[in-house]
Scaffold this motif. Structure first.
Motif, short mmCIF file in Angstrom:
data_model
loop_
_atom_site.label_atom_id
_atom_site.label_comp_id
_atom_site.label_asym_id
_atom_site.label_seq_id
_atom_site.Cartn_x
_atom_site.Cartn_y
_atom_site.Cartn_z
N GLU A 76 3.22 4.78 5.55
CA GLU A 76 4.04 4.72 6.76
C GLU A 76 4.32 3.28 7.15
O GLU A 76 3.42 2.44 7.01
N ARG A 101 8.21 9.11 11.05
CA ARG A 101 7.11 10.08 10.90
C ARG A 101 7.61 11.51 10.96
O ARG A 101 7.13 12.39 10.23
N PHE A 140 -1.03 6.39 9.84
CA PHE A 140 -0.45 7.62 10.38
C PHE A 140 -0.48 7.54 11.90
O PHE A 140 -0.31 6.43 12.45
#
Ligand code: ATP
Ligand code: MG
Length: 210
Positions: free
Chosen positions: A42, A76, A99
């Motif tokens: 991410e 996300r 995350f």
């Protein structure tokens, strides 16, 4: 602990603490064992997410903290819907290099955005699926700076105090959710750190090996 499908594991910690190094070691070990695995980083991991990553990392943009946070959440949302949640439904292991806790730590504790707002948005984009296990690699900010390369991107150029707030934020998250979040001493060699990480992860693998 094993109520849901699959296994969601995230690696967290300040820039340069060793997440990607452990991510690769873990990916290699799980692959060696023939376990079904999806590895994502991410922000990114989808076409739109990689585009958003470019915007976020460009040193020439000066984004408001709110816009920055919403871009992370948009990336996300894509990643969860397209990859993470379907993979978990297929009972795979999903390994995330950063995350939900990164947003709490950086945009919440680091930049001062409302923690509950971030929590709500995280909840919505993840369909309420938190990681089953999160490793926070704990390294003093000064050590992390030494480990990082000379070319710092826009995010890394922020001051030391900012990174200290992020670091403390991670430790607060770990205190609030000790069942989910495991803090590991990241000052040790990458091999020793991996040994500790693997020891903590092993009991969780039972839900995948049937
Ligand atoms: N345990 C360790 N001891 C010493 N150096 C390490 C260790 N783990 C990683 N490094 C080195 O530190 C640097 C940063 O590591 P890595 O890229 O894994 O961190 P990261 O947490 O993924 O950083 P970022 O948040 O910027 O992506 C790399 O040069 C890596 O080789
Ligand atoms: Mg990394």
């Amino acid at each position: 602990m094993f109520k849901t499908n699959g296994l969601l594991v995230s690696l967290e910690g300040i820039d340069g603490c060793g997440k990607s190094t452990q991510f690769e070691l873990l990916q290699a070990r799980l692959t060696e064992l023939g376990l079904p695995l999806i590895a994502v980083r991410e922000p990114g991991g989808t076409a739109v997410g990689e585009g958003i990553r470019q915007i976020l990392l460009q040193a020439s943009y000066s984004l408001t903290t709110e816009a920055e946070m919403l871009l992370y959440l948009a990336a996300r949302a894509e990643l969860c819907k397209q990859t993470i949640l379907p993979s978990l439904r297929e009972n795979k292991i999903v390994l995330c290099d950063r995350f939900v806790d990164s947003t709490q730590a950086y945009q919440g504790y680091g930049s001062g955005l409302d923690l509950n707002w971030i929590k709500q948005l995280n909840w919505q984009v993840t369909g309420g699926r938190l990681p089953d296990l999160t490793f926070v690699l704990n390294l003093p900010v000064e050590e992390a700076v030494k480990r990082r390369s000379n070319s710092l991107d826009r995010l890394e150029m922020r001051d030391l105090n900012y990174h200290r707030r992020v670091q403390q934020g991670y430790l607060k998250i770990a205190c609030q959710e000790p069942e989910r979040v495991e803090v590991l001493d990241a000052t040790m060699t990458k091999e020793n750190l991996f040994t500790n990480l693997w020891r903590k992860l092993q009991p969780f693998l039972n839900c995948i090996i049937k």
